[in-house]
Design an enzyme around this catalytic site. Sequence first.
Site, PDB file in Angstrom:
ATOM      1  N   LYS A 133    -169.811 -75.250  -2.823  1.00  0.00           N
ATOM      2  CA  LYS A 133    -170.216 -75.058  -4.225  1.00  0.00           C
ATOM      3  C   LYS A 133    -169.340 -76.000  -5.047  1.00  0.00           C
ATOM      4  O   LYS A 133    -168.194 -75.694  -5.354  1.00  0.00           O
ATOM      5  CB  LYS A 133    -169.989 -73.593  -4.641  1.00  0.00           C
TER       6      LYS A 133
ATOM      7  N   GLU B 259    -155.891 -72.914  -3.333  1.00  0.00           N
ATOM      8  CA  GLU B 259    -155.053 -73.956  -3.935  1.00  0.00           C
ATOM      9  C   GLU B 259    -155.295 -73.886  -5.436  1.00  0.00           C
ATOM     10  O   GLU B 259    -156.410 -74.138  -5.902  1.00  0.00           O
ATOM     11  CB  GLU B 259    -155.409 -75.332  -3.350  1.00  0.00           C
TER      12      GLU B 259
ATOM     13  N   CYS C 222    -153.665 -81.335 -10.329  1.00  0.00           N
ATOM     14  CA  CYS C 222    -152.915 -80.083 -10.187  1.00  0.00           C
ATOM     15  C   CYS C 222    -151.447 -80.354  -9.918  1.00  0.00           C
ATOM     16  O   CYS C 222    -150.591 -79.554 -10.263  1.00  0.00           O
ATOM     17  CB  CYS C 222    -153.498 -79.247  -9.065  1.00  0.00           C
TER      18      CYS C 222
ATOM     19  N   GLU D 136    -150.318 -73.842 -18.029  1.00  0.00           N
ATOM     20  CA  GLU D 136    -150.944 -75.075 -17.542  1.00  0.00           C
ATOM     21  C   GLU D 136    -151.923 -75.589 -18.607  1.00  0.00           C
ATOM     22  O   GLU D 136    -152.817 -74.856 -19.042  1.00  0.00           O
ATOM     23  CB  GLU D 136    -151.698 -74.811 -16.239  1.00  0.00           C
TER      24      GLU D 136
HETATM   25  P1  NAD Z   1    -162.036 -73.297 -12.012  1.00  0.00           P
HETATM   26  O1  NAD Z   1    -161.219 -72.232 -11.365  1.00  0.00           O
HETATM   27  O2  NAD Z   1    -162.539 -73.075 -13.370  1.00  0.00           O
HETATM   28  O3  NAD Z   1    -163.325 -73.617 -11.121  1.00  0.00           O
HETATM   29  C1  NAD Z   1    -163.207 -73.987  -9.771  1.00  0.00           C
HETATM   30  C2  NAD Z   1    -164.517 -73.642  -9.069  1.00  0.00           C
HETATM   31  O4  NAD Z   1    -164.659 -72.227  -8.999  1.00  0.00           O
HETATM   32  C3  NAD Z   1    -165.775 -74.157  -9.768  1.00  0.00           C
HETATM   33  O5  NAD Z   1    -166.673 -74.626  -8.787  1.00  0.00           O
HETATM   34  C4  NAD Z   1    -166.317 -72.918 -10.459  1.00  0.00           C
HETATM   35  O6  NAD Z   1    -167.701 -72.957 -10.687  1.00  0.00           O
HETATM   36  C5  NAD Z   1    -165.963 -71.850  -9.437  1.00  0.00           C
HETATM   37  N1  NAD Z   1    -165.863 -70.486  -9.949  1.00  0.00           N
HETATM   38  C6  NAD Z   1    -165.455 -70.091 -11.169  1.00  0.00           C
HETATM   39  N2  NAD Z   1    -165.429 -68.742 -11.239  1.00  0.00           N
HETATM   40  C7  NAD Z   1    -165.842 -68.280 -10.018  1.00  0.00           C
HETATM   41  C8  NAD Z   1    -166.041 -66.987  -9.465  1.00  0.00           C
HETATM   42  N3  NAD Z   1    -165.775 -65.877 -10.154  1.00  0.00           N
HETATM   43  N4  NAD Z   1    -166.472 -66.895  -8.198  1.00  0.00           N
HETATM   44  C9  NAD Z   1    -166.713 -68.008  -7.461  1.00  0.00           C
HETATM   45  N5  NAD Z   1    -166.561 -69.260  -7.940  1.00  0.00           N
HETATM   46  C10 NAD Z   1    -166.107 -69.393  -9.195  1.00  0.00           C
HETATM   47  O7  NAD Z   1    -161.147 -74.618 -11.905  1.00  0.00           O
HETATM   48  P2  NAD Z   1    -161.465 -76.046 -12.532  1.00  0.00           P
HETATM   49  O8  NAD Z   1    -161.375 -75.923 -14.012  1.00  0.00           O
HETATM   50  O9  NAD Z   1    -162.702 -76.568 -11.911  1.00  0.00           O
HETATM   51  O10 NAD Z   1    -160.244 -76.941 -12.002  1.00  0.00           O
HETATM   52  C11 NAD Z   1    -159.016 -77.069 -12.667  1.00  0.00           C
HETATM   53  C12 NAD Z   1    -157.999 -76.124 -12.071  1.00  0.00           C
HETATM   54  O11 NAD Z   1    -157.888 -76.363 -10.677  1.00  0.00           O
HETATM   55  C13 NAD Z   1    -156.595 -76.288 -12.609  1.00  0.00           C
HETATM   56  O12 NAD Z   1    -156.027 -75.029 -12.802  1.00  0.00           O
HETATM   57  C14 NAD Z   1    -155.864 -77.009 -11.481  1.00  0.00           C
HETATM   58  O13 NAD Z   1    -154.479 -76.808 -11.442  1.00  0.00           O
HETATM   59  C15 NAD Z   1    -156.523 -76.427 -10.294  1.00  0.00           C
HETATM   60  N6  NAD Z   1    -156.390 -77.303  -9.121  1.00  0.00           N
HETATM   61  C16 NAD Z   1    -155.530 -76.944  -8.132  1.00  0.00           C
HETATM   62  C17 NAD Z   1    -155.352 -77.769  -7.032  1.00  0.00           C
HETATM   63  C18 NAD Z   1    -154.392 -77.452  -5.916  1.00  0.00           C
HETATM   64  O14 NAD Z   1    -154.427 -78.149  -4.906  1.00  0.00           O
HETATM   65  N7  NAD Z   1    -153.542 -76.460  -6.054  1.00  0.00           N
HETATM   66  C19 NAD Z   1    -156.083 -78.946  -6.953  1.00  0.00           C
HETATM   67  C20 NAD Z   1    -156.966 -79.272  -7.996  1.00  0.00           C
HETATM   68  C21 NAD Z   1    -157.112 -78.429  -9.079  1.00  0.00           C
HETATM   69  O1  6OD Z   2    -154.037 -84.807  -1.804  1.00  0.00           O
HETATM   70  C1  6OD Z   2    -154.542 -83.724  -1.503  1.00  0.00           C
HETATM   71  O2  6OD Z   2    -154.880 -83.445  -0.344  1.00  0.00           O
HETATM   72  C2  6OD Z   2    -154.737 -82.719  -2.541  1.00  0.00           C
HETATM   73  N1  6OD Z   2    -155.196 -81.522  -2.129  1.00  0.00           N
HETATM   74  C3  6OD Z   2    -154.488 -83.037  -3.835  1.00  0.00           C
HETATM   75  C4  6OD Z   2    -154.652 -82.143  -4.908  1.00  0.00           C
HETATM   76  C5  6OD Z   2    -154.625 -82.612  -6.177  1.00  0.00           C
HETATM   77  C6  6OD Z   2    -154.835 -81.751  -7.288  1.00  0.00           C
HETATM   78  O3  6OD Z   2    -155.433 -82.061  -8.282  1.00  0.00           O
END
Ligand code: NAD
Ligand code: 6OD
Length: 484
Positions: free
Chosen positions: A176, A252, A286, A388
Amino acid sequence: MKQIHNFINGEFVATAKSFDKFSPLDNALIATVHEAGKAEVDAAVAAARAALNGPWGRMTVAERVDLLNAVADGINKRFDDFLAAECADTGKPRSLASHIDIPRGAANFKVFADVIKSVPTEFFEMATPDGRGALNYAVRRPVGVVGVICPWNLPLLLMTWKVGPALACGNTVVVKPSEETPQTATLLGEVMNEVGMPKGVYNVVHGFGPGSAGEFVTTHPGVNAITFTGETRTGAAIMKAASDGARPVSLEMGGKNPAIVFADCDFDAAIEGTMRSVFANCGQVCLGTERVYVERPIFDRFVEALKRGAEGLRLGRPEDAATGLGPLISQEHKRKVLSYYDKARALGATVVTGGGVPDMPGELANGAWVQPTIWTGLDDSSPIAREEIFGPCTLIQPFDAEDEVIRRANDTEYGLACSVWTKDLARAHRVAGQIEAGLVWVNSWFLRDLRTPFGGSKQSGIGREGGVHSLEFYTELKNVCIKL
Ligand code: NAD
Ligand code: 6OD
């Protein structure tokens, strides 16, 4: 208008319900995305299950490895298509996507194809009362159908970071993608067909979270495990959904990552690294730095140099080679980031640079642009230091002592990443050892070897992926005991 379809059982599937995808550059409508309902998610999960029991499930590791390598080659062959799709969805500079997003999309298949070829296993001989003994060996089995829920910031990179190891381990997936970035996941479906991936191994369903495809995937009883990247709040909701059926999750999630800059650092390297960690991908990484702690003797010089760097960033279109910064992902995210810009000002921050919306020419004035922004003058208790923001902005604060800065860096509910800048090797080890985060970079940022453990501590994540650590999530061990 460009149509973005679901990809189910090797077919591109249209639905009656759809949603619009707007360009972050100028808010123009760029695609119609076909939204999967319960029926499409059911079909995707059924196809994924059938594939497990079909030719895919019977393949040898060597055959799977060949297919994964073919997928990687297929991405590289269609590099320009992936680049165009990723830049259209996100508005990010081509220079960035062509060096990071797309190559990593291919590498995520190649690396896990290599990892799976040399999986270590356990073997124990044991004594038995009759003296003949027994042999035990452990075999790894796929967990089954994996639900892959993806964010929008590095769409292809983060999706394939999950799909690569999941398929290497013999699972099938229902992906998804984020509603903001649907294109590259569907494009990967074309590559899957081009390389002869069996039907149903890789499925894509488009939609939102609650009440839509995200919820339908994570609550589906036919999904055996869920891997997620996104916000911490969403991860918590998904963990709850996964508890029904006691299904494993890999999460993550968000961060509020510090950088610690000691006075003895290589100053130019620290500035170059911090410029990237704060502003790359318009701050939507992130692992990015939202808090910079600088040792007091170099504080003013550091702030001045980072200000110069930020003011030198050219905002512009992806295809313009001079572009250093794109827009944020959406109008909604722009409103969120600007709310922090307003909050910082209201709290009395010194706005070193930025703090608003840039003047963009022509239609770009309608896009999700914000200025790269640096603040000083707020303390660790302010929301700017604690929450954040996920934009091109950072708070810089001075520190005086090593113990003090470690305590302050750790004073957060998150624990994803930290960068430490120093030439003192002993100090680097000492500080790295005490930082509460899943990743610590010393004199670098986002230097990635995909064999290493990746994941967050505290509210930043559950579990580790990367190299053999991905196998822990995407496989189950079965012990076979043979009486001799
Ligand atoms: P988000 O949590 O809003 O959405 C992520 C995904 O989850 C989307 O596909 C969304 O449609 C889906 N989703 C939302 N609510 C849901 C539910 N209740 N059930 C199932 N699916 C659901 O995140 P975003 O805004 O797309 O991304 C930004 C965030 O992601 C930031 O907080 C960032 O730090 C984090 N992030 C973390 C990492 C990591 O590796 N730790 C990497 C990239 C981004
Ligand atoms: O480099 C990766 O494998 C990884 N998961 C990066 C995440 C970046 C977050 O925005």
